[in-house]
Design an enzyme around this catalytic site. Structure first.
Site, PDB file in Angstrom:
ATOM      1  N   SER A 154       0.854  -1.187   0.000  1.00 49.48           N
ATOM      2  CA  SER A 154       0.000   0.000   0.000  1.00 49.48           C
ATOM      3  C   SER A 154       0.887   1.233   0.000  1.00 49.48           C
ATOM      4  O   SER A 154       2.111   1.132   0.053  1.00 49.48           O
ATOM      5  CB  SER A 154      -0.899   0.009   1.235  1.00 49.48           C
ATOM      6  OG  SER A 154      -0.124   0.360   2.373  1.00 49.48           O
ATOM      7  N   LYS A 155       0.244   2.369  -0.032  1.00 55.64           N
ATOM      8  CA  LYS A 155       0.974   3.642  -0.098  1.00 55.64           C
ATOM      9  C   LYS A 155       2.016   3.779   1.011  1.00 55.64           C
ATOM     10  O   LYS A 155       3.014   4.457   0.841  1.00 55.64           O
ATOM     11  CB  LYS A 155      -0.004   4.814  -0.012  1.00 55.64           C
ATOM     12  CG  LYS A 155      -0.829   4.978  -1.260  1.00 55.64           C
ATOM     13  CD  LYS A 155      -1.406   6.389  -1.330  1.00 55.64           C
ATOM     14  CE  LYS A 155      -2.321   6.565  -2.517  1.00 55.64           C
ATOM     15  NZ  LYS A 155      -3.601   5.848  -2.376  1.00 55.64           N
ATOM     16  N   ARG A 156       1.725   3.153   2.149  1.00 60.38           N
ATOM     17  CA  ARG A 156       2.667   3.248   3.266  1.00 60.38           C
ATOM     18  C   ARG A 156       4.055   2.761   2.874  1.00 60.38           C
ATOM     19  O   ARG A 156       5.066   3.157   3.438  1.00 60.38           O
ATOM     20  CB  ARG A 156       2.193   2.397   4.446  1.00 60.38           C
ATOM     21  CG  ARG A 156       1.006   2.948   5.184  1.00 60.38           C
ATOM     22  CD  ARG A 156       0.646   2.042   6.340  1.00 60.38           C
ATOM     23  NE  ARG A 156       0.326   0.696   5.882  1.00 60.38           N
ATOM     24  CZ  ARG A 156       0.873  -0.409   6.333  1.00 60.38           C
ATOM     25  NH1 ARG A 156       1.787  -0.359   7.261  1.00 60.38           N
ATOM     26  NH2 ARG A 156       0.511  -1.589   5.861  1.00 60.38           N
ATOM     27  N   GLY A 214       5.474   2.988  -0.082  1.00 59.80           N
ATOM     28  CA  GLY A 214       6.127   3.792  -1.118  1.00 59.80           C
ATOM     29  C   GLY A 214       5.178   3.946  -2.287  1.00 59.80           C
ATOM     30  O   GLY A 214       3.974   3.789  -2.138  1.00 59.80           O
TER      31      GLY A 214
END
Ligand code: GLU
Ligand code: ZN
Length: 492
Positions: free
Chosen positions: A254-256, A258
């Site tokens: 997920s965005k966490r 990168g």
């Protein structure tokens, strides 16, 4: 029977790594079998839908360079390929299930359902869901409510007991207790919109899909779909749930972790070949001891048996490595063209400029090894385009020497440059070596102030080739500017 597979994204966000992986595996499987790869837009969730996501989908795959054989934009015999254009089909099929007593009308209003939810929460029931209230309405009641025009949904009858068994090509036979399936899911909403389950099953059938390849997170939908295929009397496509893609910490990517949107990789200067190559390896192995595959290689090597069950871990560094490999493979002209937009964006050159084109091409052998991403180009190449801000005087001074000595070194360098010019680089390097010995300095100490004078940095692309690209006049001017800086600083 010829293979037909589909990528069925919901346009509720930009294309990300997970989606591309699903699409790619479907594509590789189709092409390896001489089959057909289809794009279907599952756009029934109108609250999160946006036109820009559809555009992003088309842009992404055009950039990546693998495309569907049938789809909304290219057409095909099984269209329309956009679910919002197929609502009538879904309604007909839902009605058909009602007529076959496999589904039923539910007239419960939001108020009743909300009250039910509250009661279930208060009673601390672990199963929160519909209580099948309308499953047993008499024919007369149903007819009367319909005649009254009462709003209603259509719900699927999940068998009350027993198990639903289905087969997954990767995971084997899966049994699901019917009591564990959500009680009687809605197929058609009161506004006539289908739910994912109805539209997905009807379309897979009508579009002649032979294999459903999608992420493992969709497995809980599979028993429900199996019940629907059985209810219609249709054969279920072969299922093949793909391993999950996780971040390094073991959580779903997920965005966490990168960048995950393809857009972001594109903007950062990744090459599509690198992304495809790396994404194809997520959860699939092709040949031992080999990393680099073209799309054609991947097609010829792909086998379902080569997919892993275990999740794949997304490794940004590995992807970066692939990118470097593919950048290195480009010839000068191609690479120069690829970096052009970045140089233009950085204001180093104009899009149409033959002189700049020639400079870029000539610079490629110097910078190729140093480019991790196309976006590195402006930083690496700016000094070839213009004079940059002078670093502080201390930057020019080799270890154990001082500014005055660095200035003298630049005088020596200037002499050599003037005397021998830049036409014969190997010979010039030899002259520098001789001069270093003659004045009792290390070659490195002789070159270091020169490097900073020319490239404004202690680490740079090859120095002599850089001077050659800049030309003698500009080279000497930069040497003089640096020497003056060092001399000024001695006076101060
Ligand atoms: N529309 C679903 C998605 O967004 C499709 C899932 C499936 O392939 O059945 O992924
Ligand atoms: Zn009801």
């Amino acid at each position: 029977m010829s293979v037909r597979v589909r990528y069925a994204p919901s346009p509720t966000g930009n294309q990300h790594i997970g989606g591309v992986r699903t699409a790619l595996i479907n594509y590789l499987f189709a092409k390896s079998q001489g089959g057909t790869f289809i794009l279907r837009l599952e756009d029934t969730d109108r609250t999160r839908y946006a036109e820009e996501y559809v555009q992003n989908l088309y842009d992404t795959f055009k950039w990546l360079g693998f495309y569907w054989d049938e789809g909304p934009d290219v057409g095909g015999p099984a269209g329309p390929y956009v679910q919002s254009q197929r609502f009538e089909l879904y309604r007909q099929h839902a009605e058909q299930l009602v007529a076959m007593d496999k589904a039923y009308y539910c007239f419960c209003d939001e108020e009743r359902l909300e009250k039910l939810r509250q009661e279930q929460i208060a009673a601390r029931k672990d199963e929160i869901g519909y209580d099948r209230h309308c499953r047993n309405l008499s024919k007369d009641e149903v007819a009367r409510y319909l005649a009254e025009g009462r709003p209603h949904v259509i719900r699927l009858k999940i068998p009350l007991e027993g198990v639903t068994v289905f087969h997954d090509r990767l995971l084997g036979t899966i049994e699901w207790k019917n009591e564990d399936i959500s009680p009687d899911p809605v197929l058609l909403k009161s506004d006539g919109f289908p739910t994912y389950h109805l539209a997905n099953v009807v379309d897979d059938h009508l579009m002649g899909i032979t294999h459903v390849m999608r992420a493992q997170e969709w497995i809980p939908s599979a028993p429900l779909h199996k019940i629907m295929y059985d209810a219609f009397g249709w054969e279920m496509p072969e299922l093949c749930h793909l391993p999950m893609v996780l971040g390094q910490d073991g959580h779903k990517l997920s965005k966490r972790h990168g960048a995950t949107a393809v857009n972001e990789f594109r903007k950062a200067g990744y090459l599509p070949e690198a992304l495809i190559n790396y994404v194809a390896l997520l959860g699939c192995s092709y040949e031992d001891g080999r990393d680099l595959y073209t799309l054609q290689d991947l097609i010829s090597l792909f086998r379902i048996e080569r997919l892993n069950k275990a999740p794949a871990v997304f490794d940004y560094q590995k992807l970066e490595w692939f990118n470097g490999q593919y950048i290195r493979q480009k010839d000068d002209a191609t690479l120069a063209e690829l970096i052009r937009p970045w140089l233009v964006d950085a204001g180093l050159r104009k899009p149409e400029d033959a002189e700049a084109d020639a400079l870029d091409r000539a610079a490629m052998p110097l910078v190729r090894e140093r480019l991790r991403f196309l976006a590195d180009a402006p930083n690496l190449m700016a000094y070839l385009y213009r004079r940059l801000e002078m670093p502080p005087a201390s930057e020019f001074v080799p270890k154990k020497l001082d500014e005055a000595q660095a200035a003298l070194i630049l005088r020596e360098a200037r002499q050599l440059l003037e005397e021998y010019g830049l036409d014969d680089i190997p010979a010039l390097e030899e002259r520098f070596r001789e001069r270093a010995a003659a004045i009792g300095r290390k070659l490195g100490d002789l070159l270091m102030p020169l490097r900073v004078a020319i490239t404004y940095s202690k680490v740079s692309p090859p120095l002599f080739e850089s001077m050659k690209l800049l030309g003698l006049e500009e080279t000497l001017a930069r040497v003089d500017a640096a020497r003056e800086l060092l001399e000024r600083c001695r006076e101060a």
